[in-house]
Design a protein around this motif. Structure first.
Motif, short mmCIF file in Angstrom:
data_model
loop_
_atom_site.label_atom_id
_atom_site.label_comp_id
_atom_site.label_asym_id
_atom_site.label_seq_id
_atom_site.Cartn_x
_atom_site.Cartn_y
_atom_site.Cartn_z
N VAL A 1 0.83 -1.21 0.00
CA VAL A 1 0.00 0.00 0.00
C VAL A 1 0.86 1.26 0.00
O VAL A 1 0.42 2.34 -0.41
CB VAL A 1 -0.97 -0.03 1.22
N ASP A 2 2.13 1.12 0.44
CA ASP A 2 3.03 2.28 0.41
C ASP A 2 3.34 2.71 -1.02
O ASP A 2 3.71 3.86 -1.26
CB ASP A 2 4.33 1.97 1.16
N LYS A 3 3.19 1.79 -1.98
CA LYS A 3 3.50 2.12 -3.39
C LYS A 3 2.45 3.05 -4.01
O LYS A 3 2.69 3.64 -5.05
CB LYS A 3 3.57 0.83 -4.22
N ILE A 4 1.27 3.15 -3.37
CA ILE A 4 0.26 4.07 -3.92
C ILE A 4 0.15 5.34 -3.07
O ILE A 4 -0.74 6.17 -3.29
CB ILE A 4 -1.13 3.39 -4.04
N ALA A 5 1.06 5.49 -2.08
CA ALA A 5 1.09 6.71 -1.29
C ALA A 5 1.68 7.83 -2.12
O ALA A 5 2.66 7.64 -2.84
CB ALA A 5 1.91 6.50 -0.02
N HIS B 1 9.43 2.53 3.17
CA HIS B 1 10.82 3.00 3.17
C HIS B 1 10.91 4.41 2.59
O HIS B 1 11.67 5.25 3.08
CB HIS B 1 11.71 2.07 2.34
N PHE B 2 10.16 4.66 1.50
CA PHE B 2 10.27 5.94 0.77
C PHE B 2 9.02 6.80 0.93
O PHE B 2 8.92 7.87 0.35
CB PHE B 2 10.51 5.67 -0.72
N ALA B 3 8.06 6.34 1.66
CA ALA B 3 6.85 7.11 1.94
C ALA B 3 6.46 6.87 3.39
O ALA B 3 6.96 5.96 4.04
CB ALA B 3 5.73 6.69 0.98
N LYS B 4 5.58 7.72 3.88
CA LYS B 4 5.09 7.57 5.26
C LYS B 4 3.60 7.26 5.22
O LYS B 4 2.92 7.63 4.25
CB LYS B 4 5.33 8.86 6.05
#
Length: 464
Positions: free
Chosen positions: A276-280, A330-333
């Motif tokens: 889900v972090d990939k769509i942040a 890792h690259f988004a919160k």
């Protein structure tokens, strides 16, 4: 509805998860509470039952720490339909790569499969009896016993002595025992198998029609077409399997299955949304791909909030489906997700990175530990393999070291290391290492096989 005694308590749920997952106690406690809350909701007064929504969970942790395994094992403990999707798949083609409602349709398919399996178990005995008779008729057709010594209804009838009919019945009973014992499993017989012919009908989709809709229309057309029978020559073992599927399907009520499956998906379904972090949307908000990511989040929002989704089995309401989202972040919160979606995942759990000691436990303690898996695989060749404590400690140390120096992929690194360690042995069985051999893996053997792996640092060999 399950009674209080039949439904596991949070402590019992954690104990079941502990059999397969090492550590991550905080995550296990939270999913156990979420699962128990489902039983609690279904047993409150009806006037408030519909207002109690599940506390969806957001798991935050690096790859390979157990996020997916926790969700998958939770579904098995609950005997609940479970679907895993990667959020990034929805952004691959154009604005939305895949219809987000497809995950709900997949959930219903899983529910139908679970309910059908349960119904087939209920009619198993009756279906097996019918199948047994069909196979017996193919082997020894029955002779109807006449009411007098000879059948003589008309001049053209064939006279069948009573003794022949009785002999036929005794022979059938002997063969029935042979069929039950599996003694005749390799014998071939002719059976009739029903099949639906679509007559080579193809479908050309119009604009806006997704793959699921196309498949549903083709299935409807297939059901309208007349069913035909086809003769097949198969072994009795194969005939038993084919005919059991047909007969058990005839004995169960599909309308009842559909209704139960919809209710099961609505009240116990679990959808695991990975990556889900990939769509942040990143903090920079540069546009381009970020627009697509935010679009996917807004498409997911109504489903997570609760909406009615059309499926080929009927309309399913997602108000009480449990959603578990996960990502490495890792690259988004988590705060980079749109506020409305954040609010729909009120329970946040941070999973800990695995230590070397965790690796030692993962290799030996769970019911599906890698050492147990390889011992079972090699045992199928009548070869016994054991790993002593020093060997397991060395394997864990090497896997942990590679994770620290190259890329941390969590427990998945153990698969790579174990495969490298045992490749030669797996290749040599049974040609060089014969049956009844005993292999002991010790620290020296591990170092001999894996020292090169540590020294070379060739990423192409070690990254899954």
């Amino acid at each position: 509805m399950l009674s209080k005694d039949q439904y596991l308590t949070p402590k019992q749920i954690v104990a079941e998860l502990d059999k397969y997952i090492i550590g991550q106690n905080d995550a296990k406690r939270n999913v156990a509470i979420a699962l128990r809350n489902r039983w609690r909701r279904m047993n409150v007064k009806e006037d408030i039952q519909g207002d109690i929504v599940p506390n969806n969970i957001l798991m935050i942790g690096a790859t390979g720490v157990g996020k997916t395994e926790i969700a998958r094992r939770l579904a098995k403990v609950a005997d609940a339909p479970f679907v895993k999707v990667e959020a990034s798949k929805f952004t691959e083609v154009g604005y939305v790569g895949r219809d987000v409602e497809s995950m709900v349709r997949d959930l219903v398919e899983q529910a139908v499969s679970l309910v059908k399996h349960a119904k087939k178990e209920e009619v198993k005995e009756k279906a097996e009896e019918v199948v047994e008779n069909i196979i017996l008729d193919a082997l020894i057709p029955p002779i109807k016993k006449p009411s007098t010594n000879f059948s003589s209804q008309n001049d053209d009838s064939v006279a069948i002595p009573v003794d022949d009919a009785e002999l036929n019945e005794k022979t059938r009973e002997r063969f029935r025992d042979k069929i039950k014992s599996g003694e005749m499993d390799d014998r071939k017989i002719d059976i009739s198998v029903s099949q639906t012919s679509t007559g080579g009908i193809g479908m050309v989709g119009g604009g806006g029609m997704d793959e699921t809709s196309m498949m549903n229309i083709q299935e409807m057309i297939g059901q309208m077409m007349p069913k035909k029978s086809k003769k097949r020559k198969v072994t009795i073992a194969e005939a038993r399997r084919i005919l059991f599927e047909e007969e058990s399907s005839r004995l169960i009520d599909m309308d009842e299955v559909k209704d139960e499956a919809i209710a099961k998906a609505e009240n116990t379904g679990i959808i695991f949304i990975d990556e889900v972090d990939k769509i942040a949307v990143g903090a920079s908000k540069k546009g381009g791909p970020d627009v697509s990511r935010e679009g996917v989040q807004r498409d997911l929002l109504p489903i997570v909030e609760g909406s009615a989704v059309n499926t080929k089995y009927g309309v399913i309401n997602t108000d009480h489906v449990l959603f578990i989202a996960a990502g490495a972040f890792h690259f988004a919160k988590p705060s980079d997700l749109i506020p409305e979606l954040q609010g729909r995942f009120p329970i946040r759990v941070e999973l800990e990175n695995l230590t070397k000691e965790d690796f030692v436990r993962i290799l030996s303690e769970p019911k599906n530990a890698l050492t147990k898996q390889y011992r079972a695989l090699i045992g199928a060749e009548d070869v016994d393999i054991t790993f002593n404590d020093e060997a397991i400690d060395e394997i864990a140390s090497i896997a942990f070291g590679i994770n620290a120096e190259i890329e941390n992929i969590g427990a998945r690194r153990l698969h790579t290391v174990m495969s490298r360690l045992l490749n030669d042995i797996l290749f040599d069985i049974p040609d060089i290492i014969g049956p009844n051999a005993k292999i002991v893996i010790d620290k020296a053997k591990v170092q001999e096989k894996l020292d090169g792996m540590v020294e070379n640092r060739d990423l192409s060999q070690f990254i899954l």
